[in-house]
Design an enzyme around this catalytic site. Structure first.
Site, short mmCIF file in Angstrom:
data_model
loop_
_atom_site.label_atom_id
_atom_site.label_comp_id
_atom_site.label_asym_id
_atom_site.label_seq_id
_atom_site.Cartn_x
_atom_site.Cartn_y
_atom_site.Cartn_z
N GLN A 114 11.21 21.85 11.70
CA GLN A 114 12.47 21.93 12.41
C GLN A 114 12.53 23.08 13.40
O GLN A 114 13.42 23.11 14.26
CB GLN A 114 13.63 22.07 11.41
CG GLN A 114 13.64 23.41 10.69
CD GLN A 114 14.65 23.47 9.58
OE1 GLN A 114 14.48 22.84 8.52
NE2 GLN A 114 15.73 24.22 9.78
N CYS A 120 17.93 21.23 9.36
CA CYS A 120 17.31 20.71 8.13
C CYS A 120 18.03 19.47 7.63
O CYS A 120 17.40 18.55 7.10
CB CYS A 120 17.30 21.79 7.05
SG CYS A 120 18.92 22.52 6.70
N HIS A 261 20.49 24.57 2.40
CA HIS A 261 19.31 23.94 2.99
C HIS A 261 19.19 22.52 2.46
O HIS A 261 19.44 22.26 1.28
CB HIS A 261 18.06 24.74 2.61
CG HIS A 261 16.81 24.34 3.33
ND1 HIS A 261 16.76 24.14 4.69
CD2 HIS A 261 15.56 24.09 2.86
CE1 HIS A 261 15.52 23.80 5.04
NE2 HIS A 261 14.78 23.75 3.95
#
Length: 293
Positions: A114, A120, A261
């Protein structure tokens, strides 16, 4: 006088080049003082079964590390969005999950990166869609590559500052994604008009999606969902020791909270007592981009 002026210009140019190189090298090789040593000490004292070392992410300065996370934790879950078990699983008629499972051996696309963008959430959702296509088409070992940038720039689910996996999943259901070449990843929020013309006419979609749990998922619940449906998008809380993960079964032991995340669970192992997860930080982190937890 002209000679002195030229000498000053040369010195100024040299200093400029020196500072530019210093900045570049510091960006590539940054490491917090004693951070890795403290992690090693904590691992030794607490006898944790994972390994730490310098990675492609740990070497980044703090402001760039911060861009490797960015998922906004899910909103309230409605009862209608909860998972109901199917009559048959993605792997066959077996009703109970086996002792180990690894979708990455056949039906998971290669690890992506990324970059310095908190996308993410888009990478995890896109990876799940890629796996679902491979499972549905039975194209084991293939590499369908869909456009995360379309999801970031057109999906109204977030941007490089973070996003929602639920909204991203809605976009995969309602609009879908074209192939990577339609809008190659730029590690920026970008702009939807930059995507290829009429991309909406040629996309891959899901028919629906559900939460595995509205509260705290159980190990058995995750295993069953993995077996019955395939890889699962999930979120986790990242601490600074996670940047240094190089292998083993991760368990947070040191460092401050860095952010939410999104990742993709691709398997599990009862004997090893871990889930296997695909990250989106490239292959220079973890176990070639994967981790156990």
């Amino acid at each position: 006088m002209i000679s002195n002026l030229l000498r000053k210009v040369k010195i100024l140019l040299l200093l400029t080049i020196f500072f530019a190189l210093s900045f570049l090298f510091s960006s590539w090789t940054y490491a917090a003082p004693d951070e890795l040593a403290n992690i090693h000490q904590a691992l030794k004292e607490r006898h944790k079964p994972w390994f730490a070392g310098e990675t492609s992410v740990s070497k980044l300065p703090p402001h760039e590390r911060a861009k490797r996370v960015g998922t906004i934790l899910p909103r309230q879950v409605n009862d209608g969005e909860l998972l109901s078990p199917p009559e048959t699983s993605a792997l066959g008629p077996q009703t109970t999950a086996p002792a180990n499972l690894d979708w990455s051996l056949q039906y998971v696309t290669p690890v992506r990166d990324q970059g310095n963008c908190g996308s993410c959430w888009a990478f995890a959702a896109t990876a799940a869609l890629e796996s679902q296509i491979m499972i549905a088409q039975n194209t084991a070992g293939g590499d369908i590559n869909l456009s995360e940038q379309v999801l970031v720039s057109c999906g109204n689910s977030g941007n490089c500052g973070g996003g929602y996996i639920s909204s991203a999943s809605n976009f995969l259901r309602d609009s879908g994604l074209p192939v990577e070449s339609c809008y190659p990843y730029t590690a920026t929020t970008g702009s939807c008009p930059n995507a290829c013309l009429n991309w909406q006419d040629n996309t891959y979609q899901i028919t629906n999606w559900h939460w595995v749990s509205s509260n705290a998922p159980t190990v058995e619940g995750l295993k069953t969902a993995l077996y019955q449906y395939g890889p699962l998008v999930t979120t986790l809380q990242v601490y600074s020791d996670f940047f240094y993960y190089t292998g083993g079964v991760y368990d947070h032991i040191y460092g401050n909270y860095q952010g939410g995340h999104a990742v993709l669970i691709v398997g599990y192992d009862d004997l090893g007592q871990y889930f296997l997860v695909k990250n989106s930080w490239g292959t220079g982190w973890g176990e070639n981009g994967l981790f156990k937890i």
